[in-house]
Design an enzyme around this catalytic site. Structure first.
Site, PDB file in Angstrom:
ATOM      1  N   ARG A  70      12.237  -6.783   4.561  1.00 14.02           N
ATOM      2  CA  ARG A  70      11.345  -5.431   4.863  1.00 14.02           C
ATOM      3  C   ARG A  70      12.101  -4.961   6.378  1.00 14.02           C
ATOM      4  O   ARG A  70      13.042  -4.127   6.532  1.00 14.02           O
ATOM      5  CB  ARG A  70      10.432  -4.545   4.847  1.00 14.02           C
ATOM      6  CG  ARG A  70       9.765  -3.693   5.108  1.00 14.02           C
ATOM      7  CD  ARG A  70       8.712  -2.649   5.003  1.00 14.02           C
ATOM      8  NE  ARG A  70       7.728  -3.537   5.932  1.00 14.02           N
ATOM      9  CZ  ARG A  70       6.595  -3.040   5.635  1.00 14.02           C
ATOM     10  NH1 ARG A  70       6.035  -2.233   4.696  1.00 14.02           N
ATOM     11  NH2 ARG A  70       5.137  -3.670   7.043  1.00 14.02           N
ATOM     12  N   ARG A  78      -8.645   1.001   9.288  1.00 10.13           N
ATOM     13  CA  ARG A  78      -9.203  -0.328   9.674  1.00 10.13           C
ATOM     14  C   ARG A  78      -9.578  -1.231  10.404  1.00 10.13           C
ATOM     15  O   ARG A  78      -9.621  -1.690  10.418  1.00 10.13           O
ATOM     16  CB  ARG A  78      -8.066  -0.571  10.828  1.00 10.13           C
ATOM     17  CG  ARG A  78      -6.768  -1.033   9.705  1.00 10.13           C
ATOM     18  CD  ARG A  78      -4.865  -0.883  11.311  1.00 10.13           C
ATOM     19  NE  ARG A  78      -3.791  -1.471  10.359  1.00 10.13           N
ATOM     20  CZ  ARG A  78      -2.187  -0.708   9.842  1.00 10.13           C
ATOM     21  NH1 ARG A  78      -3.070   0.562   9.836  1.00 10.13           N
ATOM     22  NH2 ARG A  78      -1.602  -1.337   9.080  1.00 10.13           N
ATOM     23  N   ARG A 123      12.304  -2.047  10.877  1.00 16.20           N
ATOM     24  CA  ARG A 123      11.559  -1.517  11.834  1.00 16.20           C
ATOM     25  C   ARG A 123      10.613  -2.411  12.173  1.00 16.20           C
ATOM     26  O   ARG A 123      10.451  -3.324  12.775  1.00 16.20           O
ATOM     27  CB  ARG A 123       9.662  -1.433  10.505  1.00 16.20           C
ATOM     28  CG  ARG A 123       9.225  -0.417  10.840  1.00 16.20           C
ATOM     29  CD  ARG A 123       7.875  -0.210   9.836  1.00 16.20           C
ATOM     30  NE  ARG A 123       6.854  -0.969  10.076  1.00 16.20           N
ATOM     31  CZ  ARG A 123       5.625  -0.129   9.152  1.00 16.20           C
ATOM     32  NH1 ARG A 123       5.460   0.229   8.097  1.00 16.20           N
ATOM     33  NH2 ARG A 123       4.150  -1.019   9.389  1.00 16.20           N
ATOM     34  N   LYS A 136       0.500  -0.919  -0.154  1.00 16.36           N
ATOM     35  CA  LYS A 136       0.447   0.343  -0.311  1.00 16.36           C
ATOM     36  C   LYS A 136       0.911   0.983  -0.162  1.00 16.36           C
ATOM     37  O   LYS A 136       0.326   2.205  -0.764  1.00 16.36           O
ATOM     38  CB  LYS A 136      -0.798   0.369   1.659  1.00 16.36           C
ATOM     39  CG  LYS A 136      -2.007  -0.898   0.975  1.00 16.36           C
ATOM     40  CD  LYS A 136      -3.394  -1.034   2.295  1.00 16.36           C
ATOM     41  CE  LYS A 136      -2.625  -1.019   3.599  1.00 16.36           C
ATOM     42  NZ  LYS A 136      -1.778  -2.369   4.074  1.00 16.36           N
ATOM     43  N   ARG A 184      -0.608  -8.461  13.714  1.00 15.66           N
ATOM     44  CA  ARG A 184      -0.456  -7.350  12.474  1.00 15.66           C
ATOM     45  C   ARG A 184      -1.610  -8.285  12.098  1.00 15.66           C
ATOM     46  O   ARG A 184      -2.632  -7.504  11.476  1.00 15.66           O
ATOM     47  CB  ARG A 184       0.832  -6.583  11.955  1.00 15.66           C
ATOM     48  CG  ARG A 184       1.253  -5.888  12.923  1.00 15.66           C
ATOM     49  CD  ARG A 184       2.975  -5.060  12.688  1.00 15.66           C
ATOM     50  NE  ARG A 184       2.399  -4.393  10.973  1.00 15.66           N
ATOM     51  CZ  ARG A 184       3.867  -3.875   9.935  1.00 15.66           C
ATOM     52  NH1 ARG A 184       4.239  -5.409  10.489  1.00 15.66           N
ATOM     53  NH2 ARG A 184       3.119  -3.510   9.284  1.00 15.66           N
TER      54      ARG A 184
HETATM   55  P1  AMP Z   1       1.062   0.788   8.730  1.00 13.79           P
HETATM   56  O1  AMP Z   1       2.377   1.362   9.201  1.00 13.79           O
HETATM   57  O2  AMP Z   1      -0.201   1.136   8.255  1.00 13.79           O
HETATM   58  O3  AMP Z   1       1.606  -0.994   8.701  1.00 13.79           O
HETATM   59  O4  AMP Z   1       0.289   0.503  10.484  1.00 13.79           O
HETATM   60  C1  AMP Z   1       1.605   0.259  11.679  1.00 13.79           C
HETATM   61  C2  AMP Z   1       0.721   0.225  12.869  1.00 13.79           C
HETATM   62  O5  AMP Z   1       0.181   1.629  13.167  1.00 13.79           O
HETATM   63  C3  AMP Z   1      -0.303  -0.559  12.721  1.00 13.79           C
HETATM   64  O6  AMP Z   1       0.092  -1.795  12.932  1.00 13.79           O
HETATM   65  C4  AMP Z   1      -1.218   0.139  14.174  1.00 13.79           C
HETATM   66  O7  AMP Z   1      -0.345  -0.233  15.522  1.00 13.79           O
HETATM   67  C5  AMP Z   1      -0.928   1.476  13.580  1.00 13.79           C
HETATM   68  N1  AMP Z   1      -2.268   2.040  13.273  1.00 13.79           N
HETATM   69  C6  AMP Z   1      -1.892   2.108  11.962  1.00 13.79           C
HETATM   70  N2  AMP Z   1      -3.338   3.105  11.300  1.00 13.79           N
HETATM   71  C7  AMP Z   1      -3.885   2.440  12.132  1.00 13.79           C
HETATM   72  C8  AMP Z   1      -4.969   2.455  11.521  1.00 13.79           C
HETATM   73  N3  AMP Z   1      -6.528   2.908  11.313  1.00 13.79           N
HETATM   74  N4  AMP Z   1      -6.475   1.810  13.251  1.00 13.79           N
HETATM   75  C9  AMP Z   1      -5.376   1.073  13.882  1.00 13.79           C
HETATM   76  N5  AMP Z   1      -3.850   1.865  14.342  1.00 13.79           N
HETATM   77  C10 AMP Z   1      -3.246   2.265  13.725  1.00 13.79           C
END
Ligand code: AMP
Length: 190
Positions: free
Chosen positions: A127, A88, A133, A13, A144
């Site tokens: 990654r 989400r 990360r 994404k 996740r």
């Molecule tokens: P991402 O970079 O989108 O994979 O997000 C990394 C982490 O940030 C996720 O595993 C959640 O802990 C938190 N996070 C990001 N976006 C959201 C969201 N829309 N709702 C809840 N937690 C989020």
């Protein structure tokens, strides 16, 4: 034009959102990036979410909805948003619909990137080795993925019912996926 890039963690994404920024007049709204920036800045919000994110759990709807709401005017001024990693949960999707409606806008297209689980695990291992990360470690990634399946996948029927969901094979090369997304966007523009 408001677009949601939808899919499990490590589906591509963020990569596709960044590419679209170069070719379309849109703003990327990534709640993950916003939360990581909050952690890096050492803000109170960052301190609150750090442990949750590291474990791979979802932060509260309230927090992410507020982050998005703050950025909507900027996205609107640019001509639209690419939502990446948001919404989400069903509650987030409903909040987003309401916020957009209040501004006379809506979600025009939801692109689901389909990638199978073994490929995701392989990608995220790469990654993790590259970027380190914190939440890309195997344990957090499992959490996740489970959060995606339990809380985020139910959004698919939600958007299907709105009639603006399309699926793209996310297993191809970055260029092939990009081409498929471009085609969908052009079709949505009519
Ligand atoms: P991402 O970079 O989108 O994979 O997000 C990394 C982490 O940030 C996720 O595993 C959640 O802990 C938190 N996070 C990001 N976006 C959201 C969201 N829309 N709702 C809840 N937690 C989020």
């Amino acid at each position: 034009m408001n677009l949601i890039l939808f899919g499990p963690p490590a589906a591509g994404k963020g990569t596709q959102a960044k590419r679209l920024l170069e070719s379309r007049r849109m703003v990327q709204l990534s709640t993950g990036d916003m939360l990581r920036a909050a952690i890096a800045s050492g803000s109170e919000l960052g301190q609150r979410v750090q442990g949750i994110m590291q474990r791979g759990e979802l932060v509260s709807d309230e927090i992410v909805v507020a982050l998005i709401e703050e950025r909507l005017p900027e996205a609107e001024a640019a001509g639209g948003a690419i939502f990446d990693g948001f919404p989400r949960t069903i509650a987030q999707a409903q909040a987003l619909d309401l916020m957009l409606k209040g501004r006379g806008k809506r979600i025009n297209l939801v692109v689901r990137l389909r990638v199978d689980d073994p490929a995701l695990v392989e990608r995220v291992a790469g990654r993790f080795a590259e970027s380190g990360r914190a939440d890309d470690n195997p344990e957090s990634f499992k959490v996740r993925l489970a959060a995606y399946n339990a809380q985020t996948a139910p959004l698919l029927p939600y958007y299907q019912a709105q009639g603006n969901l399309i699926e793209v094979d996310g297993m191809g090369s970055i260029d092939a996926v990009a081409q498929a997304i471009d085609k969908a966007l052009d079709a949505a523009h009519g």
